[in-house]
Design a protein around this motif. Structure first.
Motif, PDB file in Angstrom:
ATOM      1  N   GLY A 124      -1.328   7.200   5.271  1.00 44.63           N
ATOM      2  CA  GLY A 124      -0.106   7.674   5.901  1.00 44.63           C
ATOM      3  C   GLY A 124      -0.342   8.120   7.330  1.00 44.63           C
ATOM      4  O   GLY A 124       0.415   7.761   8.245  1.00 44.63           O
ATOM      5  N   HIS A 181       6.633  16.295  11.237  1.00 49.07           N
ATOM      6  CA  HIS A 181       7.833  15.628  10.726  1.00 49.07           C
ATOM      7  C   HIS A 181       7.957  14.187  11.195  1.00 49.07           C
ATOM      8  O   HIS A 181       8.761  13.435  10.665  1.00 49.07           O
ATOM      9  N   GLU A 182       7.165  13.802  12.190  1.00 52.06           N
ATOM     10  CA  GLU A 182       7.256  12.450  12.742  1.00 52.06           C
ATOM     11  C   GLU A 182       6.354  11.464  12.011  1.00 52.06           C
ATOM     12  O   GLU A 182       6.396  10.262  12.301  1.00 52.06           O
ATOM     13  N   HIS A 183       5.549  11.930  11.085  1.00 48.35           N
ATOM     14  CA  HIS A 183       4.648  11.050  10.356  1.00 48.35           C
ATOM     15  C   HIS A 183       5.368  10.369   9.191  1.00 48.35           C
ATOM     16  O   HIS A 183       6.473  10.758   8.800  1.00 48.35           O
ATOM     17  N   HIS A 184       4.708   9.369   8.631  1.00 45.22           N
ATOM     18  CA  HIS A 184       5.231   8.655   7.466  1.00 45.22           C
ATOM     19  C   HIS A 184       5.279   9.596   6.271  1.00 45.22           C
ATOM     20  O   HIS A 184       4.466  10.523   6.143  1.00 45.22           O
ATOM     21  N   GLU A 185       6.214   9.376   5.366  1.00 49.98           N
ATOM     22  CA  GLU A 185       6.386  10.258   4.210  1.00 49.98           C
ATOM     23  C   GLU A 185       5.140  10.319   3.326  1.00 49.98           C
ATOM     24  O   GLU A 185       4.933  11.297   2.604  1.00 49.98           O
ATOM     25  N   ASP A 186       4.287   9.301   3.366  1.00 46.34           N
ATOM     26  CA  ASP A 186       3.051   9.350   2.580  1.00 46.34           C
ATOM     27  C   ASP A 186       2.176  10.532   2.986  1.00 46.34           C
ATOM     28  O   ASP A 186       1.383  11.028   2.175  1.00 46.34           O
ATOM     29  N   VAL A 187       2.299  10.982   4.231  1.00 46.48           N
ATOM     30  CA  VAL A 187       1.533  12.138   4.685  1.00 46.48           C
ATOM     31  C   VAL A 187       1.953  13.384   3.916  1.00 46.48           C
ATOM     32  O   VAL A 187       1.115  14.145   3.425  1.00 46.48           O
ATOM     33  N   ARG A 236      -0.970   5.329  10.001  1.00 47.39           N
ATOM     34  CA  ARG A 236       0.180   4.577  10.492  1.00 47.39           C
ATOM     35  C   ARG A 236       0.579   5.017  11.895  1.00 47.39           C
ATOM     36  O   ARG A 236       1.223   4.271  12.628  1.00 47.39           O
ATOM     37  N   ALA A 237       0.198   6.233  12.271  1.00 45.58           N
ATOM     38  CA  ALA A 237       0.555   6.767  13.591  1.00 45.58           C
ATOM     39  C   ALA A 237      -0.452   6.387  14.665  1.00 45.58           C
ATOM     40  O   ALA A 237      -0.337   6.861  15.806  1.00 45.58           O
ATOM     41  N   ARG A 253       0.722   5.532  18.268  1.00 38.91           N
ATOM     42  CA  ARG A 253       1.260   6.708  18.956  1.00 38.91           C
ATOM     43  C   ARG A 253       0.144   7.664  19.368  1.00 38.91           C
ATOM     44  O   ARG A 253       0.136   8.189  20.490  1.00 38.91           O
TER      45      ARG A 253
END
Length: 348
Positions: free
Chosen positions: A108, A129-135, A111-112, A115
Motif C-alpha cells: 500500500g 489520508h492521501e495513501h491507498h486504503e491498504d495502508v 503505491r505512493a 509522489r
C-alpha cells in the motif's frame, strides 16, 4: 575490488529482490485465504485448487514460490505442500501475528512511490489520508495482534496504578487511534471505563465507529475526528498514543495538549517504535524496516502538516524524553519494551 565482498553483496541483493517480488504473492495468499486453507492439511496444487476454488496453474506457481521462500513446506515424495504449526500460526491463525498484513501495508505504501520521489526534490509531504486504503487496513491488521498480546497483559500493568484505575472505572483518551483496535481492546477489558478514540483521518474513524457498534461497545466507546492537538475532553486518567507521535508535524503541540487534558494524577501511555539514540545502533533488520516505512509514511506525513517536526520512526528515547519535558511533563520512564516497541510512562 574484493571478489568475496562483491559476491556477498550480490547475494544480499538477490535475497532482497526475491523478498520484494514475493510480497505480492503473500498479499494474494492473504486476500484469497490461501494460507488458512493450506493450514487445513497438505495438498498438491490440484488438490489445493479443489479446496480453494482457484486455478491450479496459478496455485502451482504460488505454492512453489512460497516453498522457495520458506513460507510453506514441500514434500518431493508426494508432491504436496504444507504449513508447519509455526508457519500456520504466523500466516493463518486468527489469534496469530498476521504477518501477511505487514506486506499489505508495505504494498500500500509503495503505491505512493512516484509522489514520494518527487517530494524528495521539493521537500513536500504526503498526508496519511492521501495513501491507498491498504495502508490503513494493513496497518491496523498488522499492529492489532501486538496490542492484543501486549497492551492489557504487559504494557498497562507496567504503569504505576493505572490498571486499578481502569478496573474501577477511568476516563481514557486514545489519540491517533486509527481504526480503533486499541480503543476497543481497552473498552472490552475494562468495562467500567469509558474510552474516546480520536484521529484526524475521517475514513478510519467511520470504520472504528462501525466496529464499535458491531461489538456492542458504543455505550462506553466513542470516536471523533480530530487532530492530536485538538482532541476534546479533560481530566483523563489515561491518554494513550500507539506508534503515532513520531508521525505528527507538531508532536510538541500534541504533547502539550495531552498535558492539558490529563487529570492531575493521570498517565500518558506513549508507545513508539523501538529505536536507539545513535544512528549506528539502528543499522539492524528492525531499523531497516522502520527507516524504510518512515521514508514512505512517517516523515512525509509529518512534512505535510504544520509544526516543523519530522521525527521519523527511529527518533529514540532521548528525543522522546526531551520533547515531553519541553511539553511540561516531569516524569518519564521506559516502562516496557519488545523487539519492535518502546513503552513509555509519562506523568505530569
Amino acid at each position: 575490488m574484493d571478489q568475496n565482498k562483491l559476491t556477498e553483496f550480490l547475494g544480499r541483493f538477490t535475497s532482497d529482490l526475491a523478498a520484494t517480488n514475493a510480497a505480492g504473492s503473500i498479499v494474494i495468499g492473504h486476500r484469497l485465504g490461501l494460507y488458512r486453507s493450506l493450514a487445513e492439511g497438505p495438498a498438491t496444487p490440484e488438490e489445493f485448487a479443489q479446496r480453494t476454488g482457484c486455478d491450479p496453474r496459478y496455485l502451482a506457481e504460488w505454492l512453489r514460490g512460497q516453498a522457495a521462500g520458506g513460507y510453506v513446506g514441500y514434500d518431493p515424495g508426494t508432491g504436496r505442500f504444507s504449513l508447519t504449526e509455526e508457519q500456520a500460526f504466523c500466516l493463518a491463525a486468527p489469534d496469530g501475528p498476521n504477518l501477511p498484513a505487514a506486506f499489505l501495508l508495505a504494498l500500500g505504501m509503495l503505491r505512493a512511490e512516484p509522489r514520494i520521489t518527487e517530494d524528495f526534490r521539493t521537500g513536500a509531504g504526503v498526508g496519511w489520508h492521501e495513501h491507498h486504503e491498504d495502508v490503513f487496513v494493513g496497518c491496523d491488521a498488522f499492529f492489532r495482534p501486538a496490542y492484543v498480546a501486549q497492551l492489557v497483559t504487559s504494557w498497562i500493568p507496567a504503569l504505576e496504578g493505572v490498571e486499578a484505575k481502569l478496573a474501577a472505572g477511568a476516563r481514557v483518551a486514545d489519540v491517533g487511534c486509527g481504526l480503533g483496535s486499541s480503543s476497543a481492546l481497552i473498552a472490552q477489558t475494562y468495562p467500567r471505563s469509558t474510552v474516546l478514540g480520536s484521529d484526524y483521518h475521517a475514513e478510519s474513524i467511520a470504520l472504528a465507529s462501525e466496529r464499535a457498534a458491531q461489538a456492542g461497545l458504543s455505550d462506553r466507546l466513542g470516536f471523533e475526528v480530530s487532530g492530536a492537538d485538538t482532541f476534546t475532553g479533560a481530566d483523563y486518567d489515561l491518554v494513550t498514543m500507539f506508534d503515532c507521535l513520531h508521525d505528527m508535524g507538531d508532536p510538541l503541540g500534541a504533547a502539550r495538549r495531552v498535558r492539558e487534558a490529563l487529570a492531575a494524577d493521570g498517565t500518558w501511555l506513549l508507545v513508539e517504535p523501538f529505536a536507539f539514540d545513535r544512528v549506528e545502533e539502528n543499522l539492524t533488520p528492525v531499523g531497516r524496516l522502520y527507516y524504510s516505512a518512515s521514508t514512505f509514511l512517517c516523515v512525509p506525513n509529518a512534512l505535510s502538516q504544520p509544526g516543523g517536526y519530522a521525527l521519523g520512526a527511529q527518533a529514540g528515547e532521548a528525543r522522546m524524553r526531551e520533547l515531553v519535558t519541553e511539553a511540561g511533563f516531569t516524569r518519564f520512564r521506559r516502562a516496557a519494551e519488545t523487539p519492535f516497541n518502546l513503552v513509555y510512562e509519562v506523568r505530569p
